[in-house]
Design an enzyme around this catalytic site. Structure first.
Site, PDB file in Angstrom:
ATOM      1  N   GLY A  13       0.840  -1.198   0.000  1.00  0.00           N
ATOM      2  CA  GLY A  13       0.000   0.000   0.000  1.00  0.00           C
ATOM      3  C   GLY A  13       0.869   1.239   0.000  1.00  0.00           C
ATOM      4  N   GLY A  16      -0.322   4.758  -1.368  1.00  0.00           N
ATOM      5  CA  GLY A  16      -1.537   5.339  -0.816  1.00  0.00           C
ATOM      6  C   GLY A  16      -1.286   6.562   0.041  1.00  0.00           C
ATOM      7  N   ILE A  18      -1.328   6.983   3.346  1.00  0.00           N
ATOM      8  CA  ILE A  18      -0.349   6.730   4.401  1.00  0.00           C
ATOM      9  C   ILE A  18       0.940   6.202   3.795  1.00  0.00           C
ATOM     10  CG2 ILE A  18       0.166   5.321   6.441  1.00  0.00           C
ATOM     11  CD1 ILE A  18      -2.860   5.235   6.994  1.00  0.00           C
ATOM     12  N   ARG A 104     -18.674  -1.150  12.099  1.00  0.00           N
ATOM     13  CA  ARG A 104     -17.391  -1.790  12.350  1.00  0.00           C
ATOM     14  C   ARG A 104     -17.315  -3.186  11.719  1.00  0.00           C
ATOM     15  NH1 ARG A 104     -15.242  -5.061  15.683  1.00  0.00           N
ATOM     16  NH2 ARG A 104     -13.060  -4.854  16.280  1.00  0.00           N
ATOM     17  N   ILE A 134      -1.268  -1.788   9.717  1.00  0.00           N
ATOM     18  CA  ILE A 134      -2.021  -0.543   9.848  1.00  0.00           C
ATOM     19  C   ILE A 134      -3.306  -0.755   9.049  1.00  0.00           C
ATOM     20  CG2 ILE A 134      -1.929   1.986   9.663  1.00  0.00           C
ATOM     21  CD1 ILE A 134       1.084   1.788   9.302  1.00  0.00           C
ATOM     22  N   ASP A 166      -1.435   6.896  18.795  1.00  0.00           N
ATOM     23  CA  ASP A 166      -2.124   7.291  20.027  1.00  0.00           C
ATOM     24  C   ASP A 166      -1.146   7.953  21.005  1.00  0.00           C
ATOM     25  OD1 ASP A 166      -4.518   6.174  19.041  1.00  0.00           O
ATOM     26  OD2 ASP A 166      -3.893   4.195  19.736  1.00  0.00           O
ATOM     27  N   ARG A 169      -0.046  11.446  19.646  1.00  0.00           N
ATOM     28  CA  ARG A 169      -1.081  12.452  19.902  1.00  0.00           C
ATOM     29  C   ARG A 169      -1.090  12.876  21.370  1.00  0.00           C
ATOM     30  NH1 ARG A 169      -5.475   9.192  16.189  1.00  0.00           N
ATOM     31  NH2 ARG A 169      -5.372  10.560  14.348  1.00  0.00           N
ATOM     32  N   HIS A 193      -6.702   0.062  19.876  1.00  0.00           N
ATOM     33  CA  HIS A 193      -6.481   1.163  18.942  1.00  0.00           C
ATOM     34  C   HIS A 193      -7.802   1.633  18.343  1.00  0.00           C
ATOM     35  CE1 HIS A 193      -4.261   3.762  16.298  1.00  0.00           C
ATOM     36  NE2 HIS A 193      -4.660   3.138  15.197  1.00  0.00           N
ATOM     37  N   MET A 244      -0.231   9.440  10.829  1.00  0.00           N
ATOM     38  CA  MET A 244      -0.108   7.986  10.917  1.00  0.00           C
ATOM     39  C   MET A 244       1.209   7.518  10.333  1.00  0.00           C
ATOM     40  SD  MET A 244      -1.730   5.216  11.939  1.00  0.00           S
ATOM     41  CE  MET A 244      -0.163   4.525  12.441  1.00  0.00           C
TER      42      MET A 244
END
Length: 358
Positions: A13, A16, A18, A104, A134, A166, A169, A193, A244
């Protein structure tokens, strides 16, 4: 990987939102000798284009790129050996983000298939690599992929979930309030998470612990909801991609430092928080402080002392997390052939068990 040598990192990925900034940061890591970028033909930017761009940087890392065509009925494990082979670390910032109207369970049902295809390729071509996911919902995807590795007879401790954002932040929010240099702030964030499973332990950081309790309670909620904060600020046209990528690269630095096998490196430089298979609580998976070594996870550390508020929140987080772990295990088991029972294994001794039942 020979100890002290550069690592091969594969990013699935990598073209992309991220993946691109993450690829940039990883390519500049001095521990990386080769960076393989994989993405789909339908990606907004071709993987080869990202690779060409990165190959112009002042970095010694070799850059390779690979593309998978989703319209062709072939799995990564069948055609992408060159991409995965000899990888020491595989990063998977893949899957779809949660969209309006999607619950979800919907997200899990979509992303578990994406994760499974890629992790099966890891199982075949680089079974000793550390695999960092991720892919949301992380709380469910990581247990599911560990179950997949278990069926393949592989070391499930090689798989982990990237939760470092997390902590990033929490540190930044404390800095913004206090003005204290970020180098002096280190808030542990445990649990899972997503939502209330995210538990910042502000009491364990002296700077944070100097703040009033009502401020810390508000910050606890803000860390839990920080992803939504970014989505709203981007008017629904994006999510937390840059932060991220930064947080993912921070975790990867610790993993790569550990993989070097250099005992002269400070333990702190190869220690980070991640969502891993664990015995620090009664739950089989939990975000904890992890120290990495030449073979991956070297130690999973205890939680330390919690404040009364954090103890209450921990009980809440564990109850939610337990259900999300089971959701992931149920989803992957429904996709796999039944596991052989102990009696079946005994009866098949000397006969040979089909790999699909492992």
């Amino acid at each position: 990987m020979a100890m002290g040598k550069g690592c091969k990192v594969c990013i699935c990925g990598g073209a992309g939102g991220i993946g691109q900034p993450l690829s940039l940061l990883i390519s500049m890591d001095s521990n990386v000798s080769e960076l393989a970028i994989l993405d789909l033909t339908v990606a907004g930017v071709p993987a080869a284009g990202v690779g060409a761009d990165l190959s112009h940087l002042e970095s010694s890392a070799k850059i390779t790129s690979y593309t998978l065509d989703p319209t062709i009925d072939k799995k990564p494990k069948d055609i992408l050996g060159a991409c995965f082979e000899n990888s020491d670390l595989v990063l998977i910032p893949a899957g779809v983000p949660r969209k309006p109207g999607m619950n979800r369970a919907d997200l899990l049902n979509i992303n578990i298939t994406i994760a499974k295809d890629l992790v099966e390729a890891c199982a075949r071509f680089c079974p000793n690599a550390v695999v960092a996911l991720i892919v949301n919902p992380v709380n469910s995807i990581v247990p599911a992929m560990c179950e997949l590795y278990k069926r393949h007879g592989l070391n499930t401790s090689k798989i982990l979930g990237v939760t470092s954002l997390d902590g990033v932040r929490a540190n930044r929010f404390i800095h913004d309030i206090t003005g204290t240099p970020l180098s002096k702030i280190d808030v542990p964030v445990i649990g899972g998470h997503a939502g209330a499973t995210i538990l910042p332990l502000f009491s364990q950081d002296p700077v944070a612990n100097s703040l009033p309790q009502e401020t810390l309670v508000a910050l606890d909620r803000r860390v839990q909801d920080a992803g939504t904060e970014v989505v709203k600020a981007k008017a629904g046209r994006g999510s937390a991609t840059l932060s991220m990528a930064y947080a993912g690269a921070k975790l990867c630095k610790a993993i790569l430092n550990g993989l070097q096998g250099d005992e002269t490196l400070p333990v702190k430089s190869r220690t980070a928080f991640a969502y891993v298979q664990s015995t620090v609580t009664e739950l089989p998976f939990f975000t904890s402080k992890v120290t990495f070594g030449p073979f991956g996870i070297e130690a999973v550390h205890d939680l330390g002392l919690l404040s009364p508020y954090e103890e209450k929140r921990l009980a809440e987080a564990k109850k939610i997390l337990a259900g999300e772990i089971q959701d992931g295990l149920a989803a992957i088991r429904a996709m796999l052939p039944p596991a052989a029972t102990a009696d079946e294994l005994k009866n098949l001794e000397g006969v040979g068990l089909p790999s699909s039942r492992l």
